[in-house]
Design a protein around this motif. Structure first.
Motif, short mmCIF file in Angstrom:
data_model
loop_
_atom_site.label_atom_id
_atom_site.label_comp_id
_atom_site.label_asym_id
_atom_site.label_seq_id
_atom_site.Cartn_x
_atom_site.Cartn_y
_atom_site.Cartn_z
N TRP A 34 0.80 -1.21 0.00
CA TRP A 34 0.00 0.00 0.00
C TRP A 34 0.84 1.27 0.00
CZ3 TRP A 34 -4.84 0.66 -1.31
CH2 TRP A 34 -5.65 -0.46 -1.35
N ALA A 35 2.15 1.14 -0.09
CA ALA A 35 3.01 2.33 -0.17
C ALA A 35 2.65 3.10 -1.45
CB ALA A 35 4.48 1.93 -0.21
N GLY A 36 2.77 4.40 -1.37
CA GLY A 36 2.51 5.21 -2.56
C GLY A 36 3.57 5.00 -3.61
N SER A 37 3.18 5.21 -4.85
CA SER A 37 4.15 5.15 -5.95
C SER A 37 3.72 6.12 -7.04
CB SER A 37 4.28 3.73 -6.51
OG SER A 37 3.12 3.35 -7.24
N ALA A 38 4.69 6.65 -7.75
CA ALA A 38 4.41 7.62 -8.80
C ALA A 38 3.45 7.01 -9.83
CB ALA A 38 5.71 8.06 -9.47
N ARG A 39 2.39 7.71 -10.08
CA ARG A 39 1.36 7.29 -11.03
C ARG A 39 0.83 5.89 -10.73
NH1 ARG A 39 5.07 9.62 -15.23
NH2 ARG A 39 4.48 11.80 -15.28
N ASN A 40 0.92 5.49 -9.46
CA ASN A 40 0.45 4.18 -9.00
C ASN A 40 1.03 3.02 -9.82
OD1 ASN A 40 -0.97 2.60 -7.15
ND2 ASN A 40 -2.77 2.49 -8.45
N ARG A 41 2.28 3.15 -10.22
CA ARG A 41 2.92 2.11 -11.05
C ARG A 41 3.29 0.87 -10.25
NH1 ARG A 41 6.21 6.67 -13.86
NH2 ARG A 41 5.03 6.97 -15.76
N GLN A 42 3.55 1.04 -8.96
CA GLN A 42 3.91 -0.09 -8.10
C GLN A 42 5.02 -0.94 -8.74
OE1 GLN A 42 0.19 -1.95 -6.50
NE2 GLN A 42 -0.77 -0.37 -7.78
N PRO A 43 6.20 -0.34 -8.94
CA PRO A 43 7.27 -1.01 -9.68
C PRO A 43 8.05 -2.03 -8.86
CG PRO A 43 8.05 1.11 -8.93
CD PRO A 43 6.59 1.00 -8.51
N TRP A 44 7.40 -2.71 -7.95
CA TRP A 44 8.08 -3.64 -7.05
C TRP A 44 7.41 -5.00 -7.05
CZ3 TRP A 44 6.04 0.95 -4.61
CH2 TRP A 44 4.73 0.80 -4.17
N ARG A 45 8.18 -5.98 -6.68
CA ARG A 45 7.69 -7.32 -6.36
C ARG A 45 8.46 -7.76 -5.12
NH1 ARG A 45 4.81 -5.49 -9.44
NH2 ARG A 45 3.80 -6.40 -11.26
N PHE A 46 7.86 -8.64 -4.33
CA PHE A 46 8.46 -9.10 -3.09
C PHE A 46 8.77 -10.59 -3.22
CE2 PHE A 46 5.22 -5.85 -2.02
CZ PHE A 46 6.07 -4.84 -1.60
N VAL A 47 10.00 -10.96 -2.93
CA VAL A 47 10.43 -12.36 -2.95
C VAL A 47 10.72 -12.75 -1.50
CG1 VAL A 47 12.10 -14.03 -3.82
CG2 VAL A 47 11.42 -12.08 -5.26
N VAL A 48 9.98 -13.72 -0.98
CA VAL A 48 10.11 -14.13 0.42
C VAL A 48 11.05 -15.33 0.48
CG1 VAL A 48 8.88 -14.96 2.45
CG2 VAL A 48 7.80 -13.28 0.93
N VAL A 49 12.14 -15.18 1.24
CA VAL A 49 13.17 -16.21 1.33
C VAL A 49 13.26 -16.71 2.77
CG1 VAL A 49 15.61 -16.76 0.99
CG2 VAL A 49 14.48 -15.09 -0.51
N ARG A 50 13.11 -18.03 2.93
CA ARG A 50 13.26 -18.66 4.25
C ARG A 50 14.39 -19.69 4.26
NH1 ARG A 50 9.04 -17.99 7.82
NH2 ARG A 50 7.19 -16.99 7.01
N ASP A 51 14.82 -20.12 3.09
CA ASP A 51 15.85 -21.15 2.98
C ASP A 51 17.18 -20.63 3.54
OD1 ASP A 51 18.25 -22.18 1.02
OD2 ASP A 51 16.81 -23.78 1.48
N GLN A 52 17.70 -21.32 4.56
CA GLN A 52 18.91 -20.84 5.25
C GLN A 52 20.14 -20.81 4.34
OE1 GLN A 52 19.11 -19.46 8.43
NE2 GLN A 52 16.90 -19.48 8.11
N GLY A 53 20.25 -21.77 3.44
CA GLY A 53 21.37 -21.76 2.50
C GLY A 53 21.33 -20.54 1.59
N LEU A 54 20.16 -20.22 1.10
CA LEU A 54 20.00 -19.05 0.25
C LEU A 54 20.24 -17.76 1.03
CD1 LEU A 54 19.31 -17.96 -2.52
CD2 LEU A 54 16.89 -18.28 -1.99
N LEU A 55 19.81 -17.73 2.29
CA LEU A 55 20.06 -16.55 3.12
C LEU A 55 21.56 -16.34 3.32
CD1 LEU A 55 17.26 -16.83 5.84
CD2 LEU A 55 17.30 -15.39 3.80
N ARG A 56 22.30 -17.43 3.50
CA ARG A 56 23.77 -17.31 3.64
C ARG A 56 24.39 -16.77 2.35
NH1 ARG A 56 22.89 -21.89 6.72
NH2 ARG A 56 23.34 -23.30 4.99
#
Length: 174
Positions: A34-56
Motif C-alpha cells: 500500500w506504499a505510494g508510488s508515482a502514477r500508481n505504477r507499483q514497480p516492485w515485487r516481493f520475494v520471500v526467502v526462508r531457505d537458510q542456504g539461500l540466506l547465507r
C-alpha cells in the motif's frame, strides 16, 4: 500508528531462533504493497526467502548484508526500473519503509541490506529467480530480536537535534 511507534523503529541485526509465521509475513507485505508510488505504477515485487542456504548466499552480497544469514525470513525487494526509471527506486524505498514499520508494529525486528556493486545486484536477482527487467538491490531481514548484547556500541547513538537538521532558505523580496 502512533508517532512514538514510528520514532521507535530501529535496525535489528541479531535475531532469536523463533520463526516468523506466514501470517505475520503476509501482514507486513500487505502494508508494504500500500506504499505510494508515482502514477500508481507499483514497480516492485516481493520475494520471500526462508531457505537458510539461500540466506547465507545473500548475506555475502553487500558490505552490510551479513545480518541476512541470521534472519528467520528475508524479503527481497525487486524493482522494475523500466516502468519508471526516474522514480522506481524511490518508490521501492517507500515500500521498504512501510514493510519495516509494519514489522515493528508486530514486534518484529528488521534491517535493510543493499546489494552492491552491480555484480552483486545481478547475483541477488538470479538467487531470487528473477531476470531483467527486475533488479534486486535490497533485502530486508525479519525476525524476533535477540536479547541486546552487553557492552558499549561502536557507533554513536541518538539523533541530531531537529534544530541542526532543518535549514530555512533566505527570504526573497517580493
Amino acid at each position: 500508528m502512533s508517532l512514538e511507534l514510528i520514532k521507535g523503529l530501529r535496525a535489528t541485526r541479531v535475531f532469536s531462533d523463533v520463526p516468523v509465521g506466514r501470517e505475520q509475513v503476509r501482514a507486513v507485505l500487505e502494508v508494504a504493497r500500500w506504499a505510494g508510488s508515482a502514477r500508481n505504477r507499483q514497480p516492485w515485487r516481493f520475494v520471500v526467502v526462508r531457505d537458510q542456504g539461500l540466506l547465507r548466499e545473500l548475506s555475502v552480497l553487500g558490505a552490510y548484508a551479513g545480518h541476512l544469514a541470521g534472519a528467520s525470513v528475508v524479503v527481497l525487494l525487486a524493482v522494475d526500473g523500466t516502468v519508471s526509471a526516474d522514480d522506481a527506486e524511490f518508490d521501492a524505498g517507500r515500500a521498504a519503509q512501510n514493510l519495516m514499520l509494519a514489522a515493528h508494529a508486530l514486534g518484529l525486528g528488521s534491517c535493510p541490506a543493499s546489494f552492491f556493486p552491480a555484480v552483486n545486484v545481478r547475483a541477488a536477482t538470479e538467487l531470487a529467480g528473477l531476470r531483467e527487467p527486475w533488479r534486486v538491490r535490497t533485502g530486508i531481514s525479519l525476525g524476533y530480536p535477540a536479547p541486546p548484547l552487553q557492552g558499549s556500541p561502536a557507533i554513536p547513538q541518538g539523533r541530531l537535534p531537529l534544530s541542526d537538521l532543518v535549514i530555512e532558505p533566505p527570504q526573497r523580496d517580493g
